[in-house]
Design an enzyme around this catalytic site. Structure first.
Site, PDB file in Angstrom:
ATOM      1  N   HIS A 141      -5.526   3.758  -1.699  1.00  0.00           N
ATOM      2  CA  HIS A 141      -7.040   3.897  -0.958  1.00  0.00           C
ATOM      3  C   HIS A 141      -7.413   5.386  -1.722  1.00  0.00           C
ATOM      4  O   HIS A 141      -6.672   6.408  -1.146  1.00  0.00           O
ATOM      5  CB  HIS A 141      -7.257   4.115   0.492  1.00  0.00           C
ATOM      6  N   THR A 197      -8.086   3.702   8.172  1.00  0.00           N
ATOM      7  CA  THR A 197      -9.351   2.912   8.387  1.00  0.00           C
ATOM      8  C   THR A 197      -9.364   2.131   9.763  1.00  0.00           C
ATOM      9  O   THR A 197      -8.674   1.169   9.976  1.00  0.00           O
ATOM     10  CB  THR A 197      -9.414   1.626   7.282  1.00  0.00           C
ATOM     11  N   HIS A 214       1.073   6.174   1.955  1.00  0.00           N
ATOM     12  CA  HIS A 214       1.769   7.165   2.799  1.00  0.00           C
ATOM     13  C   HIS A 214       2.843   7.893   1.990  1.00  0.00           C
ATOM     14  O   HIS A 214       3.486   8.926   2.416  1.00  0.00           O
ATOM     15  CB  HIS A 214       2.274   6.654   3.824  1.00  0.00           C
ATOM     16  N   ARG A 248      -9.552   8.183  -1.058  1.00  0.00           N
ATOM     17  CA  ARG A 248     -10.523   8.451  -0.071  1.00  0.00           C
ATOM     18  C   ARG A 248     -11.464   9.648  -0.533  1.00  0.00           C
ATOM     19  O   ARG A 248     -10.959  10.386  -1.243  1.00  0.00           O
ATOM     20  CB  ARG A 248      -9.720   8.974   1.216  1.00  0.00           C
ATOM     21  N   GLU A 262      -8.639   0.341  -2.823  1.00  0.00           N
ATOM     22  CA  GLU A 262      -9.792   0.581  -1.975  1.00  0.00           C
ATOM     23  C   GLU A 262     -10.438   1.695  -1.863  1.00  0.00           C
ATOM     24  O   GLU A 262      -9.973   2.685  -2.247  1.00  0.00           O
ATOM     25  CB  GLU A 262      -8.659   0.776  -0.601  1.00  0.00           C
ATOM     26  N   HIS A 284      -3.423  -4.734   7.788  1.00  0.00           N
ATOM     27  CA  HIS A 284      -3.622  -3.716   8.717  1.00  0.00           C
ATOM     28  C   HIS A 284      -2.905  -3.739  10.061  1.00  0.00           C
ATOM     29  O   HIS A 284      -2.944  -4.749  10.644  1.00  0.00           O
ATOM     30  CB  HIS A 284      -5.108  -3.198   9.030  1.00  0.00           C
ATOM     31  N   ARG A 336      -7.632  12.921   0.838  1.00  0.00           N
ATOM     32  CA  ARG A 336      -6.184  13.545   1.660  1.00  0.00           C
ATOM     33  C   ARG A 336      -4.910  12.721   1.272  1.00  0.00           C
ATOM     34  O   ARG A 336      -3.665  13.676   1.488  1.00  0.00           O
ATOM     35  CB  ARG A 336      -6.577  12.983   3.132  1.00  0.00           C
ATOM     36  N   GLU A 357     -10.926  -9.437   3.126  1.00  0.00           N
ATOM     37  CA  GLU A 357      -9.533  -9.062   3.563  1.00  0.00           C
ATOM     38  C   GLU A 357      -9.691  -9.088   5.530  1.00  0.00           C
ATOM     39  O   GLU A 357     -10.574  -8.278   5.571  1.00  0.00           O
ATOM     40  CB  GLU A 357      -9.027  -7.807   2.993  1.00  0.00           C
ATOM     41  N   ASN A 406       0.920  -1.166  -0.023  1.00  0.00           N
ATOM     42  CA  ASN A 406       0.027   0.055   0.118  1.00  0.00           C
ATOM     43  C   ASN A 406       0.861   1.271  -0.031  1.00  0.00           C
ATOM     44  O   ASN A 406       1.545   1.497   0.943  1.00  0.00           O
ATOM     45  CB  ASN A 406      -0.874  -0.171   1.240  1.00  0.00           C
TER      46      ASN A 406
END
Ligand code: PXP
Length: 238
Positions: free
Chosen positions: A43, A101, A10, A45, A70, A191, A49, A151, A7
């Site tokens: 993801h 999340t 970030h 969103r 996602e 996660h 963001r 998941e 992922n």
């Protein structure tokens, strides 16, 4: 052994901290793939963001392994997914104020909404995974709404403050993985996984893919992304 899906949200978080155009998550995707990641996860969103529509557009074109988007189960996001055609989508609950999340989807309560997205995705050849807590009722509901995969949320395991709670949470993940497989669902997990807690999850035989972001990007600051991805793959395979 599960495959590593990285992922890269970030990388975009760092970019957005300054509102500039670097570091580019597109570069990160290429490096992660070359280091052995079997898939890239982003993801998008509702509040945009970190990952932006532009990132999704380019990544759907350049990712060579597999792109997992996602997203929230909304009509807006469904349209975006239909256009971008990622290999798969993972439906997640989304709250505006959360840092990340926080919990799994309530598939029972949101069954109608989720079924709609599953049907639309299927028409476009996109596989659907549901991010859920390791609870029997949620796994059964995931199967009922026609999801291809689940998941399993490993956050409670990862955040456990004592070894007793950690063991208990690990058992829940183990049982959930086995039930998911029994019901014919593909089983992934993720996660809060990092270099010191991933192995217990990686040995669960039913898990096909691990979705890991924050710990890899954090380690990349010190050792580089290529090495951070390779180190994680080595741990998963060992
Ligand atoms: N899986 C899902 C559904 C997520 O929302 C996230 C966080 O974006 C992850 C996995 C990865 O979690 P982490 O960044 O803690 O590795």
């Amino acid at each position: 052994m599960p495959e590593l899906m990285v992922n890269i949200d970030h990388v975009a978080t760092l970019r957005e901290a300054r509102g500039v155009n670097y570091p580019d998550p597109v570069y990160a995707a290429g490096i992660a793939e070359m280091a052995g990641a079997r898939g890239i996860i982003i993801h998008l969103r509702e509040d945009r963001r970190h990952i932006k529509d532009r990132d999704l557009k380019i990544l759907s074109d350049v990712v060579r392994t597999k792109l997992n988007l996602e997203m929230a189960a909304t009509p807006e996001m469904t349209k975006i997914a239909e256009r971008a055609k990622p290999d798969m989508i993972t439906l997640v609950p989304e709250k505006r104020q959360e840092l990340t999340t926080e919990g799994g989807l309530d598939v029972i309560r949101s069954a109608a909404k989720i079924e709609k997205v599953v049907r639309a995705a299927r028409k476009h050849g996109i596989l659907v995974s549901l991010f859920i807590d390791p609870e029997e009722s949620q796994i059964k509901a995931s199967s009922s709404v026609g999801a291809d995969m689940i998941e399993i949320h490993t956050g409670a395991y990862a955040d456990a403050r004592t070894s007793r709670i950690r063991e208990k949470e690990l058992k829940k993940v183990v049982r959930a993985a086995s039930l998911g497989r029994e019901l014919g669902l593909g089983v992934n997990a993720g996660h809060g996984l990092h270099y010191h807690n991933v192995r217990e999850i990686a040995v669960i035989p039913e898990i096909n893919e691990l979705s890991i972001g924050h710990s890899i990007i954090a380690r990349a600051l010190f050792v580089g992304l290529d090495r951070a991805v390779r180190d994680m793959i080595e741990l998963i395979k060992s």
